[in-house]
Motif scaffolding. Structure first.
Motif, mmCIF file in Angstrom:
data_model
loop_
_atom_site.group_PDB
_atom_site.id
_atom_site.type_symbol
_atom_site.label_atom_id
_atom_site.label_comp_id
_atom_site.label_asym_id
_atom_site.label_seq_id
_atom_site.Cartn_x
_atom_site.Cartn_y
_atom_site.Cartn_z
ATOM 1 N N THR A 2 7.398 14.599 25.529
ATOM 2 C CA THR A 2 7.638 15.084 24.176
ATOM 3 C C THR A 2 6.427 14.946 23.263
ATOM 4 O O THR A 2 6.376 15.597 22.226
ATOM 5 N N GLY A 9 21.307 9.890 17.206
ATOM 6 C CA GLY A 9 20.451 10.917 17.777
ATOM 7 C C GLY A 9 21.124 11.668 18.897
ATOM 8 O O GLY A 9 22.348 11.695 19.030
ATOM 9 N N LYS A 10 20.292 12.275 19.752
ATOM 10 C CA LYS A 10 20.791 13.147 20.814
ATOM 11 C C LYS A 10 21.562 12.389 21.892
ATOM 12 O O LYS A 10 22.547 12.889 22.432
ATOM 13 N N SER A 11 21.116 11.183 22.227
ATOM 14 C CA SER A 11 21.795 10.437 23.282
ATOM 15 C C SER A 11 21.741 8.943 23.005
ATOM 16 O O SER A 11 20.808 8.455 22.374
ATOM 17 N N ASP A 12 22.749 8.245 23.474
ATOM 18 C CA ASP A 12 22.801 6.790 23.361
ATOM 19 C C ASP A 12 22.344 6.179 24.680
ATOM 20 O O ASP A 12 22.368 6.823 25.733
ATOM 21 N N LYS A 50 15.852 11.188 11.060
ATOM 22 C CA LYS A 50 15.845 12.245 12.066
ATOM 23 C C LYS A 50 15.256 11.781 13.388
ATOM 24 O O LYS A 50 15.224 12.546 14.343
ATOM 25 N N THR A 51 14.769 10.554 13.448
ATOM 26 C CA THR A 51 14.180 10.036 14.679
ATOM 27 C C THR A 51 14.563 8.571 14.858
ATOM 28 O O THR A 51 14.928 7.901 13.893
ATOM 29 N N LYS A 108 15.949 18.288 13.511
ATOM 30 C CA LYS A 108 16.916 17.290 13.971
ATOM 31 C C LYS A 108 17.853 16.884 12.845
ATOM 32 O O LYS A 108 17.517 16.990 11.669
ATOM 33 N N GLN A 109 19.026 16.386 13.237
ATOM 34 C CA GLN A 109 20.017 15.921 12.277
ATOM 35 C C GLN A 109 19.705 14.488 11.832
ATOM 36 O O GLN A 109 19.284 13.660 12.632
ATOM 37 N N THR A 116 20.865 11.009 11.221
ATOM 38 C CA THR A 116 21.979 10.175 11.666
ATOM 39 C C THR A 116 21.578 8.713 11.537
ATOM 40 O O THR A 116 20.402 8.382 11.427
ATOM 41 N N ARG A 137 20.679 5.418 13.081
ATOM 42 C CA ARG A 137 20.070 5.093 14.365
ATOM 43 C C ARG A 137 19.808 3.595 14.430
ATOM 44 O O ARG A 137 19.284 3.010 13.483
#
Length: 164
Positions: free
Chosen positions: A9, A156-159, A114-115, A26-27, A29, A31
């Motif tokens: 990435t 994020g996208k995955s836990d 977002k990250t 990105k959303q 969230t 984190r």
């Protein structure tokens, strides 16, 4: 373009050069990331452990390591190239002795962004471990920073959660 570059990435898709990840789409969230470092001090140093800390001429080892780790987590983007600067909402470092007489450092960092905050948690745990080394080396240099690892992350996208 090399199709293998897609898995990294922090590489520009067109050129293969290092690049900061674009998080613009990105959303936002909540984190949270938890990292752990384990330090083996050995008996010569552990004999100075009383109560909940090791006292040295430099001061209380674990209390100082907590401050250093927290400061480092807040400065992660200054230390790790291509890391996004994040306004941490919380950083908590806990230091305990396990059954094997090892020093276990847990750093939990959180942000609404977002990250993710994995690098902040890993940096906090790592610098706390290095601080313990620095403060205890007058007793002995037989110190091992055994491992630093991500324990879990959410948001994020995955836990991710490591079985301990």
């Amino acid at each position: 373009m090399n199709p293998e570059l897609k898995i990294f990435t922090h590489l520009d898709q067109a050129t293969g050069n290092p690049a900061m990840v674009d998080v613009g789409d990105k959303q936002v969230t909540k984190r949270i990331a938890k990292a752990q470092s384990i330090v083996v001090l050995g008996n010569e140093i552990m004999q100075h452990f009383t109560g909940s800390d090791i006292q040295t001429k430099k001061g209380p080892v674990f209390q100082t390591a907590i401050i250093a780790g927290t400061m480092a987590a807040k400065k992660t983007a200054d230390l790790i190239p291509l890391c996004h600067p994040l306004p941490l909402e919380n950083c908590k470092i806990e230091i305990n002795i396990n059954d094997q007489k090892e020093v276990v450092i847990n750093c939990t960092a959180s942000v609404t962004s977002k990250t993710g905050v994995e690098m902040e948690a890993l940096t906090g745990a790592s610098v706390a471990a290095l601080t313990i080394y620095d403060m205890c080396k007058a007793f002995s240099h037989d110190i091992v920073i055994k491992e630093t690892r991500l324990i879990e992350k959410t948001g994020g996208k995955s836990d991710f959660r490591r079985d301990q």
